[in-house]
Each structure stands twice: as C-alpha cells, then as structure tokens.
Scaffold this active site. Structure first.
Site, PDB file in Angstrom:
ATOM      1  N   ASP A   1       0.828  -1.207   0.000  1.00 27.30           N
ATOM      2  CA  ASP A   1       0.000   0.000   0.000  1.00 27.30           C
ATOM      3  C   ASP A   1       0.865   1.261   0.000  1.00 27.30           C
ATOM      4  O   ASP A   1       1.986   1.260   0.505  1.00 27.30           O
ATOM      5  CB  ASP A   1      -0.909  -0.026   1.241  1.00 27.30           C
ATOM      6  CG  ASP A   1      -2.098   0.906   1.101  1.00 27.30           C
ATOM      7  OD1 ASP A   1      -2.363   1.378  -0.027  1.00 27.30           O
ATOM      8  OD2 ASP A   1      -2.764   1.174   2.121  1.00 27.30           O
ATOM      9  N   GLY A   2       0.326   2.329  -0.571  1.00 26.53           N
ATOM     10  CA  GLY A   2       0.991   3.632  -0.501  1.00 26.53           C
ATOM     11  C   GLY A   2       1.578   4.133  -1.813  1.00 26.53           C
ATOM     12  O   GLY A   2       2.269   5.156  -1.823  1.00 26.53           O
TER      13      GLY A   2
ATOM     14  N   HIS B   1       2.434   3.497  -9.040  1.00 28.86           N
ATOM     15  CA  HIS B   1       2.276   2.056  -9.309  1.00 28.86           C
ATOM     16  C   HIS B   1       3.489   1.509 -10.063  1.00 28.86           C
ATOM     17  O   HIS B   1       3.941   0.405  -9.810  1.00 28.86           O
ATOM     18  CB  HIS B   1       0.994   1.800 -10.096  1.00 28.86           C
ATOM     19  CG  HIS B   1      -0.244   2.181  -9.330  1.00 28.86           C
ATOM     20  ND1 HIS B   1      -0.453   1.768  -8.035  1.00 28.86           N
ATOM     21  CD2 HIS B   1      -1.318   2.943  -9.662  1.00 28.86           C
ATOM     22  CE1 HIS B   1      -1.612   2.259  -7.602  1.00 28.86           C
ATOM     23  NE2 HIS B   1      -2.146   2.980  -8.566  1.00 28.86           N
TER      24      HIS B   1
ATOM     25  N   LEU C   1      10.612 -20.548  -4.705  1.00 27.46           N
ATOM     26  CA  LEU C   1       9.558 -19.709  -4.127  1.00 27.46           C
ATOM     27  C   LEU C   1       8.237 -19.859  -4.899  1.00 27.46           C
ATOM     28  O   LEU C   1       8.235 -19.859  -6.131  1.00 27.46           O
ATOM     29  CB  LEU C   1      10.013 -18.240  -4.192  1.00 27.46           C
ATOM     30  CG  LEU C   1       8.990 -17.174  -3.807  1.00 27.46           C
ATOM     31  CD1 LEU C   1       8.787 -17.135  -2.298  1.00 27.46           C
ATOM     32  CD2 LEU C   1       9.430 -15.792  -4.300  1.00 27.46           C
TER      33      LEU C   1
ATOM     34  N   ARG D   1       2.062  -4.883   6.106  1.00 28.48           N
ATOM     35  CA  ARG D   1       1.317  -3.842   5.393  1.00 28.48           C
ATOM     36  C   ARG D   1       2.159  -2.581   5.400  1.00 28.48           C
ATOM     37  O   ARG D   1       2.597  -2.119   6.458  1.00 28.48           O
ATOM     38  CB  ARG D   1      -0.056  -3.565   6.016  1.00 28.48           C
ATOM     39  CG  ARG D   1      -0.811  -2.506   5.203  1.00 28.48           C
ATOM     40  CD  ARG D   1      -2.293  -2.450   5.454  1.00 28.48           C
ATOM     41  NE  ARG D   1      -2.910  -1.536   4.470  1.00 28.48           N
ATOM     42  CZ  ARG D   1      -4.159  -1.569   4.084  1.00 28.48           C
ATOM     43  NH1 ARG D   1      -4.982  -2.450   4.571  1.00 28.48           N
ATOM     44  NH2 ARG D   1      -4.614  -0.703   3.179  1.00 28.48           N
TER      45      ARG D   1
ATOM     46  N   GLU E   1       1.102 -13.198  12.343  1.00 29.68           N
ATOM     47  CA  GLU E   1       1.760 -12.057  12.990  1.00 29.68           C
ATOM     48  C   GLU E   1       1.711 -10.862  12.035  1.00 29.68           C
ATOM     49  O   GLU E   1       1.999 -11.006  10.839  1.00 29.68           O
ATOM     50  CB  GLU E   1       3.233 -12.389  13.283  1.00 29.68           C
ATOM     51  CG  GLU E   1       3.415 -13.469  14.329  1.00 29.68           C
ATOM     52  CD  GLU E   1       2.921 -13.044  15.711  1.00 29.68           C
ATOM     53  OE1 GLU E   1       3.050 -11.853  16.059  1.00 29.68           O
ATOM     54  OE2 GLU E   1       2.413 -13.918  16.437  1.00 29.68           O
TER      55      GLU E   1
END
Ligand code: IPE
Ligand code: IPE
Ligand code: MG
Length: 255
Positions: A26-27, A43, A137, A194, A213
């Site tokens: 976010d941000g 973005h 991954l 976040r 967590e």
C-alpha cells in the site's frame, strides 16, 4: 546502517523463517502525490519494489509469498488508474517471465482472474503453466481478490457438496473449510506485512490470517526494499507466537 548481507545473515542464523509471507502493498498513490506525480507513476515504482522483494524472498529460501495486487474493491478507482495497473501487471509478467524461470519461481494467483481481459488472462495463464514445475519460491498474486467473496463461495460450494451427500455436517471442520478456499494447498501466512501505516486488513485473507503475525510499517510501498523486507522478518523472528496458550516456561536445569 546494516547492509543487506548483514540482515540476511542475521535472519539465517537467528531462527525459523516464516513459511508464508503475505504483503498488503500500500501507498503507491501517496508516494506519487508527495512528488507531485500522477498516481500511476506510483504504481510503476511499486513494481520495482515487487521485484526487489521477490528476489529477496527467494534468496533466503522463503517458500510462499502472497502479494495483494488488486482487490475486488479496487475496480471502483478511476478507469484510467485501473487500466494502468492492469497494463503494468501484464507488462511485468511478460517481461519478468524468464527471470521467474531462471530463479525457479512458481507463479500462481488467488482471486477471480476470469474478470481480466482475454489478452491479460492468457498471458497470466501461460506464465502460470510455464512455471508450474518450479520448486523454489511460490509467488502468489492475489488478483481481483476479496476475502469475503472467497468465504461466501466456499460456503456455497460446501452446501452443494453437502446436498450431494459428499460429507456429513460434523465433517465440516477447519480443514475441510480451508480446502474450499481459493488458497487451498497454501499454508496460512505466518507474517502479514502492510506498508504505508494503515491499520486494517482491507478484505485480505480473512480466514487465513487468524493467527498471522502482523507487521505494519510507515514506509510507502515504492520505498520498500530488501532491507525493509528483511527487517520485517527479523522482527517476526523475535515474536512469541502463543496461539491462545500461555507463555512457554523456560526449562530449568535438572528438570
Ligand atoms: C497500493 O497503493 C496499490 C493498489 C491498491 C493497487 P495505493 O494505490 O492504494 O496507494 P495509496 O493508498 O492511495 O497511497
Ligand atoms: C489494499 O489496499 C489492496 C491492495 C493493496 C491491492 P487499498 O489501498 O485498496 O486499501 P484501502 O482502500 O486503503 O483499505
Ligand atoms: Mg491504498
């Protein structure tokens, strides 16, 4: 200031790695606004952070990384912004496919990708198929994702199968329910990051994060990098996960 390598060494010597990390990226908009730039530029720089974090996760041996890429609510943004995000997604997947393959990264998605345009959907499906046998991954893009929608779909599908006699009422437990979610096959996240300081879940992985967590940082997503990512993991490693129990007593000598 610690270097990336020092942080990496600290993580690897310190303790267990989170098996599954989920990130609410976010941000981007605020990052752009601070610089007097359009949100779409935010973005674009957000993609650079994605690349850094994917590489950093692979390097220390993280097994699962879920990135909240686009929520079902994000369709409510201005049309121009939505199409800029979708184009970035398309271009980035196309451009980075070889790197994913070289680094043994398996790409998967969670959410309804059928709502994407045919060209973009095709590209994503190809990338998913081409990386399907990669064993490093697992990079999971939560795309056109809604936690509530996912839960409602699971409930509906469970009702259908119950009506067919597939199981009894008492067979409906957490394990069965999880298997009806779009994240079936993925472990629940151990760590949720976040960025940009918002203290909310924004309809992300509602069922799966019951004991995850949380790590919230004020850093805006385009400024998030390997070091920030490793710092979040070090913080996680210092936590005590109790799962409702009391603190485990330290073993005393002679007992
Ligand atoms: C996150 O950044 C990217 C997406 C939601 C796709 P934002 O675009 O939400 O940035 P802010 O929250 O407006 O700063
Ligand atoms: C959450 O961010 C969605 C993604 C990161 C894709 P938002 O910016 O959409 O969340 P709200 O609106 O601040 O809750
Ligand atoms: Mg936001």
């Amino acid at each position: 200031m610690s270097s990336i390598n020092t942080l990496k060494k600290q993580i690897l010597s310190q303790g267990e790695l989170p098996n599954h990390i989920a990130i609410i990226m976010d941000g981007n908009g605020r990052w752009a606004k601070k610089r007097g730039l359009p949100r779409t530029v935010g973005h674009k720089y957000g993609v650079k952070a994605v690349k850094k974090v994917v590489r950093a996760a692979g390097e220390i041996g993280i097994k699962y990384l879920t990135l909240y890429t686009f929520s079902t609510e994000n369709w409510k943004r201005p049309k121009k912004e939505v199409s800029a995000i979708m184009n970035l997604l398309y271009e980035t997947t196309r451009r980075e496919l070889n790197e994913l393959l070289e680094n043994n990264v398996r790409l998967i998605t969670t959410g309804d990708i059928e709502a994407l345009s045919p060209r973009r959907r095709k590209m994503l499906k190809e990338a998913i198929a081409l990386t399907a046998n990669d064993t490093g991954l697992t990079l999971n893009l939560a795309l056109n994702y809604s936690g509530r929608f996912e839960i409602l779909q699971a409930v509906k599908n469970i009702a259908v199968d119950y009506a067919k006699g597939a199981f009894k009422i008492d067979d409906i437990d957490g394990e069965l329910f999880s298997s009806y979610l779009q994240t079936n096959g993925l472990p629940d996240p151990d760590l949720l990051i976040r960025t940009s300081g918002e203290m909310r879940i924004s309809n992300f992985l509602l069922w799966q994060t019951s004991y995850t967590e949380m790590y919230i940082t004020d850093v805006l997503w385009p400024d998030f990098d390997e070091k920030e990512f490793y710092r979040a993991i070090i913080d996680f490693q210092g936590r005590e996960r109790r799962f409702g129990r009391v603190k485990r007593a330290k073993k005393s000598k002679g007992t």
